[in-house]
Design an enzyme around this catalytic site. Structure first.
Site, PDB file in Angstrom:
ATOM      1  N   PRO A  85       0.827  -1.213   0.000  1.00 49.31           N
ATOM      2  CG  PRO A  85       0.074  -0.975   2.195  1.00 49.31           C
ATOM      3  CD  PRO A  85       0.756  -1.940   1.281  1.00 49.31           C
ATOM      4  CB  THR A 162      -0.677   0.156   8.559  1.00 52.20           C
ATOM      5  OG1 THR A 162      -0.636  -0.442   7.263  1.00 52.20           O
ATOM      6  CG2 THR A 162       0.683   0.731   8.883  1.00 52.20           C
ATOM      7  NE  ARG A 171       5.319  12.746   8.543  1.00 48.59           N
ATOM      8  CZ  ARG A 171       4.942  11.561   8.092  1.00 48.59           C
ATOM      9  NH1 ARG A 171       5.764  10.868   7.321  1.00 48.59           N
ATOM     10  NH2 ARG A 171       3.767  11.049   8.423  1.00 48.59           N
ATOM     11  CG  HIS A 285       5.447   2.657   7.294  1.00 52.10           C
ATOM     12  ND1 HIS A 285       4.237   2.315   7.841  1.00 52.10           N
ATOM     13  CD2 HIS A 285       5.160   3.587   6.352  1.00 52.10           C
ATOM     14  CE1 HIS A 285       3.274   3.028   7.279  1.00 52.10           C
ATOM     15  NE2 HIS A 285       3.804   3.809   6.363  1.00 52.10           N
ATOM     16  CG  ASP A 315       6.735  -4.293   3.716  1.00 49.87           C
ATOM     17  OD1 ASP A 315       7.542  -4.179   4.663  1.00 49.87           O
ATOM     18  OD2 ASP A 315       5.678  -3.641   3.686  1.00 49.87           O
ATOM     19  N   GLY A 317      12.794  -3.311   1.187  1.00 48.66           N
ATOM     20  CA  GLY A 317      14.093  -3.506   0.547  1.00 48.66           C
ATOM     21  C   GLY A 317      14.132  -4.517  -0.570  1.00 48.66           C
TER      22      GLY A 317
END
Length: 393
Positions: A85, A162, A171, A285, A315, A317
């Site tokens: 996603p 999630t 950020r 993530h 998930d 890499g």
């Protein structure tokens, strides 16, 4: 959009999409997709973990009938990977969520629709009925129940929650690239449009002209905030209230398959199993949340020890067929790929995503044969050199 045939002629591996996307997309938009948290420690370790594992191929095996088909949680797929996603994909590629979903449906692999997507779930499932849906839940159970009712009514059978984004991370990567939420029309944005005309005309302005202002369409039971509004910041400003008691209520309400994403600690795998989840996706993530969070590959063995018959997917890499085979030889039931698919959609739309999927198919088929294995069920740790690999316990 870059001329599709010309662009794809230079793409021989997933890594080749990134520099093309960097040139095609405005710097802030590319930076948002490519960026990770703080020092990029987790992003870097995701790749390093795969590099530490060697392969021990068997020879003299007739592999002429080998197959890439796989089964996970009772679902049959043509290949052992899907599309992770990714939020606001329709900002990087025209109708991005649809582009990704159509390509996945055609290839008979899953695509997970993000709650932060900009195209209505019902429109996506009409063309790609086998998608999964990934949720960022509202705070109140009544709102969650309404969202789950909508998701089920749209035909989705696999819900992904999630868990690793409950708190908004640093950020600073977005600040450095110039990305802001909400996106503010100003001279800098105008300059980015002028200097990236194919994106400006083919994605941004085309979206506004044909579909109006983009909204976050799938975060709640109703239509969400416009992409350019301050409400969008409030709607996606963390889920500090998320806890296992709430997940228990979601499990009670949701009758389909339940997958928990963003788990790394073995104790949380145990809790997911006790909850009655059908699967977990080990994930940090993509390095975008807690900088320094361990690479999912390093906790795979420990997770499997706690999982029982629950599917343990992964998930982070993954760029090559050999990465997928290494994960599955360690025991992963399935794998997911994010950024490269986003870049492929930006560069060449659905044709780009189809090309990315096919590149992996060709690699996987060749790699499986060179390993001397007929099917994915034949993969095991015996085919891996693990002396340099450092697992986390």
């Amino acid at each position: 959009m870059i001329g599709r045939g010309r662009a794809l002629a230079r793409v021989y591996a997933l890594e080749d999409f990134e520099p093309l996307a960097r040139r095609h997309l405005p710097a802030p938009i590319f930076g948002y997709v490519a960026g990770a948290a703080e020092t990029n420690a987790s992003l870097t370790d995701n790749r390093a973990a795969f590099a530490e594992i060697g392969l021990l191929p068997r020879v003299g095996v007739d592999v002429s009938t080998r197959s890439l088909s796989t089964r996970v949680m009772g679902l049959d797929y043509a290949m052992p990977f899907g599309i992770a996603p990714m939020g606001v994909s329709a900002l990087t590629a025209y109708r991005g969520d649809l582009v990704l979903a159509r390509a996945a449906q055609a290839a008979r692999i899953p695509m997970i629709v993000s709650a932060a997507s900009l195209i209505r779930l019902e429109e996506i499932t009409a063309e790609a009925p086998d998608v999964w849906y990934q949720a960022y839940f509202p705070q109140h159970l009544t709102d969650i129940a309404a969202l789950l009712e909508r998701v089920a009514k749209a035909g989705v059978e696999t819900l992904v929650i999630t868990l690793d984004s409950a708190v908004v991370p640093s950020r600073e990567n977005n600040l450095r690239s110039g990305y802001r939420t909400p996106i503010r029309p100003n001279f800098a944005l105008l300059w980015q449009g002028l200097t990236h005309p194919r994106w400006a005309l083919g994605t941004f302005l085309r979206t506004y002209a044909q579909h109006g202002a983009p909204h976050f369409e799938n975060a709640t039971a109703g239509r969400g905030a416009p992409l350019l509004s301050r409400q969008a910041v409030r709607d996606f400003s963390g889920r500090e209230f998320l806890n296992w008691d709430l997940l228990t209520e979601v499990r009670r309400l949701w009758k389909g398959r339940l997958v928990l994403k963003g788990i790394l600690h073995p104790d949380d795998v145990t809790r997911a199993r006790a909850l009655g989840a059908e699967g977990v996706i080990l994930s940090n993530h993509g390095g975008r949340q807690l900088d320094g969070a361990v690479a999912p590959l390093r906790v795979l063995t420990a997770a499997l020890e706690r999982a029982g018959d629950m599917a343990v997917m992964i998930d982070g890499g993954i760029l090559r067929g050999t990465d997928i085979l290494k994960a599955m030889a360690l025991g992963a039931a399935f794998t997911f790929i994010g950024r490269p698919m986003n870049y492929a959609a930006a560069v060449a739309g659905q044709a780009g995503v189809a090309h990315a999927i096919d590149l992996l198919r060709v690699q996987l088929r060749a790699d499986l044969g060179m390993l001397g294995v007929l099917g994915l069920e034949g993969l095991s740790p015996d085919l891996l050199a693990l002396e340099r690999f450092t697992p986390a316990r």
